[in-house]
Design a protein around this motif. Structure first.
Motif, PDB file in Angstrom:
ATOM      1  N   LYS A  80     -41.592   4.323 -22.839  1.00  0.00           N
ATOM      2  CA  LYS A  80     -42.491   3.395 -23.520  1.00  0.00           C
ATOM      3  C   LYS A  80     -43.202   2.450 -22.564  1.00  0.00           C
ATOM      4  O   LYS A  80     -44.326   2.039 -22.810  1.00  0.00           O
ATOM      5  CB  LYS A  80     -41.705   2.596 -24.556  1.00  0.00           C
ATOM      6  CG  LYS A  80     -42.562   1.794 -25.496  1.00  0.00           C
ATOM      7  CD  LYS A  80     -41.750   1.233 -26.639  1.00  0.00           C
ATOM      8  CE  LYS A  80     -42.641   0.534 -27.649  1.00  0.00           C
ATOM      9  NZ  LYS A  80     -41.887   0.019 -28.809  1.00  0.00           N
ATOM     10  N   ASN A  81     -42.570   2.078 -21.471  1.00  0.00           N
ATOM     11  CA  ASN A  81     -43.136   1.095 -20.552  1.00  0.00           C
ATOM     12  C   ASN A  81     -43.879   1.788 -19.413  1.00  0.00           C
ATOM     13  O   ASN A  81     -43.278   2.472 -18.599  1.00  0.00           O
ATOM     14  CB  ASN A  81     -42.025   0.203 -19.991  1.00  0.00           C
ATOM     15  CG  ASN A  81     -41.338  -0.591 -21.092  1.00  0.00           C
ATOM     16  OD1 ASN A  81     -41.991  -1.283 -21.861  1.00  0.00           O
ATOM     17  ND2 ASN A  81     -40.020  -0.473 -21.168  1.00  0.00           N
ATOM     18  N   GLU A 127     -51.773   2.238 -25.890  1.00  0.00           N
ATOM     19  CA  GLU A 127     -51.207   1.159 -26.701  1.00  0.00           C
ATOM     20  C   GLU A 127     -51.254   1.512 -28.180  1.00  0.00           C
ATOM     21  O   GLU A 127     -50.338   1.175 -28.939  1.00  0.00           O
ATOM     22  CB  GLU A 127     -51.954  -0.145 -26.438  1.00  0.00           C
ATOM     23  CG  GLU A 127     -51.641  -0.760 -25.084  1.00  0.00           C
ATOM     24  CD  GLU A 127     -52.414  -2.018 -24.809  1.00  0.00           C
ATOM     25  OE1 GLU A 127     -51.961  -2.826 -23.985  1.00  0.00           O
ATOM     26  OE2 GLU A 127     -53.510  -2.202 -25.413  1.00  0.00           O
ATOM     27  N   LYS A 165     -46.234   0.441 -24.077  1.00  0.00           N
ATOM     28  CA  LYS A 165     -46.492  -0.885 -23.532  1.00  0.00           C
ATOM     29  C   LYS A 165     -47.069  -0.712 -22.129  1.00  0.00           C
ATOM     30  O   LYS A 165     -46.440  -0.082 -21.283  1.00  0.00           O
ATOM     31  CB  LYS A 165     -45.209  -1.712 -23.482  1.00  0.00           C
ATOM     32  CG  LYS A 165     -44.680  -2.098 -24.858  1.00  0.00           C
ATOM     33  CD  LYS A 165     -43.450  -2.973 -24.743  1.00  0.00           C
ATOM     34  CE  LYS A 165     -42.939  -3.376 -26.115  1.00  0.00           C
ATOM     35  NZ  LYS A 165     -41.719  -4.227 -26.019  1.00  0.00           N
ATOM     36  N   LYS A 199     -48.749  -2.119 -18.529  1.00  0.00           N
ATOM     37  CA  LYS A 199     -48.985  -3.156 -17.529  1.00  0.00           C
ATOM     38  C   LYS A 199     -49.974  -2.554 -16.537  1.00  0.00           C
ATOM     39  O   LYS A 199     -49.648  -1.600 -15.829  1.00  0.00           O
ATOM     40  CB  LYS A 199     -47.680  -3.522 -16.827  1.00  0.00           C
ATOM     41  CG  LYS A 199     -47.777  -4.688 -15.861  1.00  0.00           C
ATOM     42  CD  LYS A 199     -47.819  -6.007 -16.600  1.00  0.00           C
ATOM     43  CE  LYS A 199     -47.759  -7.181 -15.619  1.00  0.00           C
ATOM     44  NZ  LYS A 199     -47.817  -8.486 -16.317  1.00  0.00           N
TER      45      LYS A 199
END
Length: 218
Positions: free
Chosen positions: A4-5, A24, A29, A31
């Motif tokens: 997910k990240n 998204e 998620k 960054k």
């Protein structure tokens, strides 16, 4: 959800914005970093929270290959559990081979359709478990055998039909329910949309499915 990240490192702001928005929307998620050095520092400090790195290869400050090399030499290398997917504008076999030697796990072309790329990222991260659906999740239910298919993408729809991509083939004339927020809003209902499968066309690793709304069927 597995994987997910995501850390997205690319100096092309337009491409980053589009890819980030699509990821998204699918629950990832993100960054994102325009400057690869900043992205490298973040990964080294927060590696336990990272599931996937999406890395552009062509960057002036620090190339993707240099980024991979720096990760490979990191003192925390043995603790890294994340996967790395490199992105490139060109299909360079030597570059691909070098990327894998430096630790990359996958290689995608940036020229691919964004929706297809997102689907491939899902597959790459092995997000294949099908949890029990509820009204907050998007799914396809094949009513005859109650088979739940989560990985689908609505392509287009009108007052009579809906066209979507999935990884699984559906039987012609089978009855399905599609739990899609955009379709429910269009049909002005809170319930999944009942449809009949008119056609399935296999395209590469996905299936293009054309359906007719059950209330429109003759």
């Amino acid at each position: 959800m597995l994987g997910k990240n995501v850390v997205l490192i690319d100096d092309c702001l337009d491409y980053t914005a589009v890819l980030k928005k699509n990821l998204e929307r699918e629950g990832f998620k993100i960054k994102s970093f325009k400057h690869p050095v900043a992205g490298l520092d973040y990964v080294k400090e927060n590696y336990a929270e990272v599931d996937l790195i999406l890395l552009d290869l062509m960057m002036p400050e620090l190339s993707g290959l240099e980024f991979l090399s720096a990760l490979k030499e990191s003192k925390n290398k043995s603790l890294f559990k994340f996967k790395i997917c490199v992105l490139s504008d060109k299909h360079d076999l030597l570059e691909i081979e070098t990327s894998f030697k430096l630790g990359a796990n996958e290689y995608f072309l940036k020229s691919e359709n964004i929706e297809i790329l997102v689907e491939r990222i899902y597959e790459f991260m092995e997000i294949t478990k099908h949890p029990v659906p509820d009204q907050d999740k998007e799914f396809i239910s094949l009513l005859e055998i109650t088979n739940i298919i989560h990985d689908f993408q609505v392509v287009e729809f009108d007052e009579n039909n809906v066209i979507l991509y999935s990884r699984e083939e559906l039987p012609i004339h089978s009855t399905i329910q599609i739990n899609s927020e955009k379709l429910k809003k269009y049909k002005q209902t809170n319930m999944p949309i009942n449809c009949i499968v008119d056609n399935c066309e296999i395209l590469d690793e996905r299936v293009l499915i054309t359906c007719q709304y059950l209330d429109q069927a003759a």
